[in-house]
Design a protein around this motif. Sequence first.
Motif, PDB file in Angstrom:
ATOM      1  N   ASP A  21       0.832  -1.211   0.000  1.00 13.51           N
ATOM      2  CA  ASP A  21       0.000   0.000   0.000  1.00 13.51           C
ATOM      3  C   ASP A  21       0.863   1.255   0.000  1.00 13.51           C
ATOM      4  O   ASP A  21       0.560   2.230  -0.702  1.00 13.51           O
ATOM      5  CB  ASP A  21      -0.918   0.009   1.231  1.00 13.51           C
ATOM      6  CG  ASP A  21      -2.019  -1.037   1.152  1.00 13.51           C
ATOM      7  OD1 ASP A  21      -2.231  -1.584   0.063  1.00 13.51           O
ATOM      8  OD2 ASP A  21      -2.639  -1.312   2.201  1.00 13.51           O
ATOM      9  N   PHE A  22       1.934   1.217   0.781  1.00 10.35           N
ATOM     10  CA  PHE A  22       2.798   2.392   0.867  1.00 10.35           C
ATOM     11  C   PHE A  22       3.501   2.657  -0.459  1.00 10.35           C
ATOM     12  O   PHE A  22       3.487   3.786  -0.968  1.00 10.35           O
ATOM     13  CB  PHE A  22       3.830   2.204   1.979  1.00 10.35           C
ATOM     14  CG  PHE A  22       4.831   3.321   2.059  1.00 10.35           C
ATOM     15  CD1 PHE A  22       4.488   4.546   2.622  1.00 10.35           C
ATOM     16  CD2 PHE A  22       6.118   3.161   1.562  1.00 10.35           C
ATOM     17  CE1 PHE A  22       5.402   5.596   2.682  1.00 10.35           C
ATOM     18  CE2 PHE A  22       7.042   4.188   1.621  1.00 10.35           C
ATOM     19  CZ  PHE A  22       6.678   5.415   2.189  1.00 10.35           C
ATOM     20  N   PRO A 111      10.638   3.139  10.090  1.00 12.11           N
ATOM     21  CA  PRO A 111       9.424   3.741   9.515  1.00 12.11           C
ATOM     22  C   PRO A 111       9.396   3.585   7.994  1.00 12.11           C
ATOM     23  O   PRO A 111      10.449   3.527   7.342  1.00 12.11           O
ATOM     24  CB  PRO A 111       9.542   5.220   9.913  1.00 12.11           C
ATOM     25  CG  PRO A 111      10.466   5.241  11.092  1.00 12.11           C
ATOM     26  CD  PRO A 111      11.427   4.119  10.866  1.00 12.11           C
ATOM     27  N   LEU A 112       8.196   3.542   7.438  1.00 16.90           N
ATOM     28  CA  LEU A 112       8.042   3.334   5.994  1.00 16.90           C
ATOM     29  C   LEU A 112       8.773   4.398   5.170  1.00 16.90           C
ATOM     30  O   LEU A 112       9.375   4.095   4.136  1.00 16.90           O
ATOM     31  CB  LEU A 112       6.554   3.318   5.628  1.00 16.90           C
ATOM     32  CG  LEU A 112       5.781   2.076   6.113  1.00 16.90           C
ATOM     33  CD1 LEU A 112       4.282   2.275   5.927  1.00 16.90           C
ATOM     34  CD2 LEU A 112       6.252   0.827   5.384  1.00 16.90           C
ATOM     35  N   LYS A 113       8.730   5.635   5.631  1.00 11.55           N
ATOM     36  CA  LYS A 113       9.418   6.714   4.908  1.00 11.55           C
ATOM     37  C   LYS A 113      10.918   6.459   4.853  1.00 11.55           C
ATOM     38  O   LYS A 113      11.588   6.770   3.858  1.00 11.55           O
ATOM     39  CB  LYS A 113       9.123   8.071   5.558  1.00 11.55           C
ATOM     40  CG  LYS A 113       7.844   8.736   5.085  1.00 11.55           C
ATOM     41  CD  LYS A 113       7.987   9.160   3.625  1.00 11.55           C
ATOM     42  CE  LYS A 113       6.757   9.913   3.137  1.00 11.55           C
ATOM     43  NZ  LYS A 113       6.878  10.252   1.691  1.00 11.55           N
ATOM     44  N   VAL A 119      15.594   2.619  -0.124  1.00 12.64           N
ATOM     45  CA  VAL A 119      15.460   2.129  -1.500  1.00 12.64           C
ATOM     46  C   VAL A 119      16.045   3.143  -2.484  1.00 12.64           C
ATOM     47  O   VAL A 119      16.787   2.779  -3.416  1.00 12.64           O
ATOM     48  CB  VAL A 119      13.975   1.850  -1.833  1.00 12.64           C
ATOM     49  CG1 VAL A 119      13.791   1.596  -3.332  1.00 12.64           C
ATOM     50  CG2 VAL A 119      13.460   0.666  -1.019  1.00 12.64           C
ATOM     51  N   GLU A 120      15.764   4.409  -2.282  1.00 13.69           N
ATOM     52  CA  GLU A 120      16.253   5.456  -3.187  1.00 13.69           C
ATOM     53  C   GLU A 120      17.768   5.628  -3.076  1.00 13.69           C
ATOM     54  O   GLU A 120      18.454   5.804  -4.085  1.00 13.69           O
ATOM     55  CB  GLU A 120      15.528   6.773  -2.894  1.00 13.69           C
ATOM     56  CG  GLU A 120      14.040   6.716  -3.246  1.00 13.69           C
ATOM     57  CD  GLU A 120      13.273   7.952  -2.791  1.00 13.69           C
ATOM     58  OE1 GLU A 120      13.881   8.817  -2.126  1.00 13.69           O
ATOM     59  OE2 GLU A 120      12.067   8.036  -3.089  1.00 13.69           O
ATOM     60  N   VAL A 121      18.289   5.569  -1.840  1.00 17.65           N
ATOM     61  CA  VAL A 121      19.742   5.697  -1.634  1.00 17.65           C
ATOM     62  C   VAL A 121      20.480   4.543  -2.306  1.00 17.65           C
ATOM     63  O   VAL A 121      21.496   4.732  -2.983  1.00 17.65           O
ATOM     64  CB  VAL A 121      20.071   5.743  -0.120  1.00 17.65           C
ATOM     65  CG1 VAL A 121      21.562   5.541   0.124  1.00 17.65           C
ATOM     66  CG2 VAL A 121      19.633   7.072   0.472  1.00 17.65           C
ATOM     67  N   VAL A 122      19.967   3.333  -2.111  1.00 16.64           N
ATOM     68  CA  VAL A 122      20.598   2.151  -2.702  1.00 16.64           C
ATOM     69  C   VAL A 122      20.527   2.206  -4.226  1.00 16.64           C
ATOM     70  O   VAL A 122      21.497   1.881  -4.921  1.00 16.64           O
ATOM     71  CB  VAL A 122      19.911   0.875  -2.154  1.00 16.64           C
ATOM     72  CG1 VAL A 122      20.251  -0.333  -3.009  1.00 16.64           C
ATOM     73  CG2 VAL A 122      20.324   0.639  -0.711  1.00 16.64           C
TER      74      VAL A 122
END
Length: 210
Positions: A21-22, A111-113, A119-122
């Motif tokens: 969902d997130f 936390p989801l954020k 994910v973005e950093v990787v």
Amino acid sequence: MNQIKLAIIEDDELIQESLNDFFDAQPKIDCLQISASVESFLTALKTLEKTPEVILLDINLLGMSGIDGIPLILNELPKVDIIMLTTFEDNDSIYKALCAGACSYLSKKTPLKKIQEAVEVVYDGGSYMSPSIARKIVNSYAPKPSKSDVLTPRQKEIVTGIVDGKSYKMIADDLFVSLDTVRSHIKNIYKALEINSKAELIKKSYDNEI
């Protein structure tokens, strides 16, 4: 804008739903596949039209563990970045996962954020660790105190007396303490140095280990 192509391997249905969902609401991320095991992910991979670029991988899964699955995943997707997302925060799990090829390690308390940020950093070529995980990694590389650092100044004086061949009574007289106090110190010295005899104590002293 290129979306980050994400896959999730997680067997807890509530966590699956929460992550799905997130990430469905994040325009930068395209969640391609959610699997409950490494085996089912590798099967589903053959039917995916797009190739995952980042994978969120749990350790305690149905079938093989996430750590055991890392080499199999990398064999099929050599360029994929694997982020461990798990409840396991022990040094052994962290070490094994990173050695197997994971590039990042997150606690499920994250936390989801922050998971999105990871994910973005990787994806951009970096690595991401939960603060508690990063501290464990730093601590594992910190210099360990020498054995001499675990002895008090008084205990070191007693060790010197023993190495010089003095009896417990002579040491007690030199230090103006009781014989029982000397014996108590010696018991604590043996425990601190993880030894069981006067001979071991003298050897450690000669070997400059204390």
